[in-house]
Design a protein around this motif. Structure first.
Motif, PDB file in Angstrom:
ATOM      1  N   UNK A   1     100.668 -57.585  14.004  1.00  0.00           N
ATOM      2  CA  UNK A   1     101.264 -57.040  12.779  1.00  0.00           C
ATOM      3  C   UNK A   1     102.779 -57.207  12.779  1.00  0.00           C
ATOM      4  N   UNK A   2     103.321 -57.276  11.576  1.00  0.00           N
ATOM      5  CA  UNK A   2     104.764 -57.242  11.392  1.00  0.00           C
ATOM      6  C   UNK A   2     105.063 -56.348  10.189  1.00  0.00           C
ATOM      7  N   UNK A   3     106.256 -55.790  10.159  1.00  0.00           N
ATOM      8  CA  UNK A   3     106.702 -54.988   9.016  1.00  0.00           C
ATOM      9  C   UNK A   3     107.651 -55.831   8.174  1.00  0.00           C
ATOM     10  N   UNK A   4     107.375 -55.900   6.871  1.00  0.00           N
ATOM     11  CA  UNK A   4     108.239 -56.629   5.942  1.00  0.00           C
ATOM     12  C   UNK A   4     108.913 -55.629   5.020  1.00  0.00           C
ATOM     13  N   UNK A   5     110.203 -55.868   4.758  1.00  0.00           N
ATOM     14  CA  UNK A   5     110.930 -54.983   3.845  1.00  0.00           C
ATOM     15  C   UNK A   5     111.999 -55.772   3.097  1.00  0.00           C
ATOM     16  N   UNK A   6     112.082 -55.541   1.785  1.00  0.00           N
ATOM     17  CA  UNK A   6     113.203 -56.037   0.991  1.00  0.00           C
ATOM     18  C   UNK A   6     113.553 -54.967  -0.032  1.00  0.00           C
ATOM     19  N   UNK A   7     114.407 -55.282  -0.988  1.00  0.00           N
ATOM     20  CA  UNK A   7     114.850 -54.277  -1.956  1.00  0.00           C
ATOM     21  C   UNK A   7     113.733 -53.829  -2.881  1.00  0.00           C
ATOM     22  N   UNK A   8     112.672 -54.654  -3.031  1.00  0.00           N
ATOM     23  CA  UNK A   8     111.590 -54.331  -3.953  1.00  0.00           C
ATOM     24  C   UNK A   8     110.360 -53.718  -3.276  1.00  0.00           C
ATOM     25  N   UNK A   9     110.158 -53.978  -1.996  1.00  0.00           N
ATOM     26  CA  UNK A   9     108.922 -53.533  -1.364  1.00  0.00           C
ATOM     27  C   UNK A   9     109.088 -53.370   0.138  1.00  0.00           C
ATOM     28  N   UNK A  10     108.117 -52.665   0.723  1.00  0.00           N
ATOM     29  CA  UNK A  10     108.045 -52.508   2.174  1.00  0.00           C
ATOM     30  C   UNK A  10     106.581 -52.342   2.537  1.00  0.00           C
ATOM     31  N   UNK A  11     106.091 -53.097   3.531  1.00  0.00           N
ATOM     32  CA  UNK A  11     104.693 -52.996   3.896  1.00  0.00           C
ATOM     33  C   UNK A  11     104.434 -53.535   5.293  1.00  0.00           C
ATOM     34  N   UNK A  12     103.300 -53.068   5.877  1.00  0.00           N
ATOM     35  CA  UNK A  12     102.801 -53.636   7.119  1.00  0.00           C
ATOM     36  C   UNK A  12     101.963 -54.856   6.762  1.00  0.00           C
ATOM     37  N   UNK A  13     102.117 -55.923   7.526  1.00  0.00           N
ATOM     38  CA  UNK A  13     101.365 -57.145   7.284  1.00  0.00           C
ATOM     39  C   UNK A  13     100.573 -57.484   8.542  1.00  0.00           C
ATOM     40  N   UNK A  14      99.257 -57.554   8.403  1.00  0.00           N
ATOM     41  CA  UNK A  14      98.385 -57.814   9.536  1.00  0.00           C
ATOM     42  C   UNK A  14      97.798 -59.209   9.513  1.00  0.00           C
ATOM     43  N   UNK A  15      96.774 -59.452  10.330  1.00  0.00           N
ATOM     44  CA  UNK A  15      96.173 -60.788  10.429  1.00  0.00           C
ATOM     45  C   UNK A  15      95.698 -61.312   9.082  1.00  0.00           C
ATOM     46  N   UNK A  16      96.023 -62.560   8.811  1.00  0.00           N
ATOM     47  CA  UNK A  16      95.613 -63.197   7.568  1.00  0.00           C
ATOM     48  C   UNK A  16      96.620 -63.092   6.453  1.00  0.00           C
ATOM     49  N   UNK A  17      97.684 -62.332   6.652  1.00  0.00           N
ATOM     50  CA  UNK A  17      98.699 -62.199   5.600  1.00  0.00           C
ATOM     51  C   UNK A  17      99.715 -63.335   5.709  1.00  0.00           C
ATOM     52  N   UNK A  18     100.096 -63.868   4.576  1.00  0.00           N
ATOM     53  CA  UNK A  18     101.137 -64.881   4.497  1.00  0.00           C
ATOM     54  C   UNK A  18     102.430 -64.185   4.101  1.00  0.00           C
ATOM     55  N   UNK A  19     103.431 -64.248   4.979  1.00  0.00           N
ATOM     56  CA  UNK A  19     104.726 -63.629   4.718  1.00  0.00           C
ATOM     57  C   UNK A  19     105.729 -64.742   4.421  1.00  0.00           C
ATOM     58  N   UNK A  20     106.396 -64.655   3.281  1.00  0.00           N
ATOM     59  CA  UNK A  20     107.343 -65.696   2.889  1.00  0.00           C
ATOM     60  C   UNK A  20     108.764 -65.157   2.848  1.00  0.00           C
TER      61      UNK A  20
END
Length: 224
Positions: free
Chosen positions: A61-80
């Motif tokens: 897992x990784x945590x993604x955050x920007x000015x519009x959103x924040x979420x945990x991203x697990x297996x199978x998620x594409x993070x751009x």
């Protein structure tokens, strides 16, 4: 470490290839890699880049955050990592994060974006596709061996991979809110504390309907 996709051992390694090719329209930089990130020392904090990166999470897992959103991203998620968008990505410690990434210059990214041939959102469900995963490894191996004159092949294979990411991340998983919720539940409960029947109940579907819709959307059964 539980592995929801039963990730083959050939993906459990670090490898990168960073190539710059000369073309009539300027330089073409293609950077790809397979990375294992055990802890937060590999985090990117509050960065804004002038290129495009697509990262497919294969395990952990990784945590993604920007000015519009924040979420945990697990297996199978594409993070751009979208150009011009300030963001942070932080690996979850001890989750066994493994990711494949591909990075493309801004000018070439804009060409593909105009065609709708690259992902356009920071986080999207891609799921697991064994053939696509092997295509990632194939591109990574080829990049390091291609001569300067082979830039059309390098670009074509990179475009094909990014287009597959774009098409896959717009698929049925992201369009079906029940199945998207189920994917989140399953990736958050890697210890298997509740049954597949309970997952179906939590997303307000009968067991058989849930099983069929999940398999159709992701290409694998809920148990898998």
């Amino acid at each position: 470490m539980l592995d929801p996709f039963h990730l083959p051992r050939r993906f459990h390694r670090n490898a990168m290839s960073n190539r710059v090719f000369t073309t009539r329209q300027g330089s073409l930089r293609i950077w790809a890699g397979l990375l294992m990130k055990p802890d937060e020392r590999s985090a990117h904090l509050d960065v804004e880049q002038d290129s495009f990166s697509a990262m497919w999470i294969l395990r952990g897992k990784t945590r993604y955050r920007d000015a519009q959103s924040a979420q945990f991203c697990g297996p199978g998620v594409l993070v751009c990592r979208l150009p011009g968008r300030r963001h942070s990505t932080v690996p979850v410690a001890d989750s066994g994060l493994v990711e494949f990434f591909i990075n493309l210059d801004l000018s070439w990214y804009r060409r593909l974006l105009a065609l709708g041939a690259v992902p356009e959102t920071p986080c999207a469900e891609l799921g697991w596709d064994a053939v696509l995963a092997d295509c990632c490894l194939s591109l990574l191996a080829k990049l390091g061996e291609m001569p300067e004159s082979a830039w059309p092949q390098a670009l074509a294979e990179s475009q094909a991979l990014l287009a597959a990411f774009a098409v896959g991340s717009r698929g049925q998983v992201s369009q079906d809110p029940n199945i998207a919720k189920a994917c989140t539940l399953l990736t958050e409960d890697l210890s298997g504390q509740f049954s597949i029947a309970e997952v179906a109940q939590r997303v307000d579907l009968g067991f058989e309907v849930f099983r069929k819709r999940f398999t159709a959307a992701t290409g694998q059964s809920p148990n898998a």
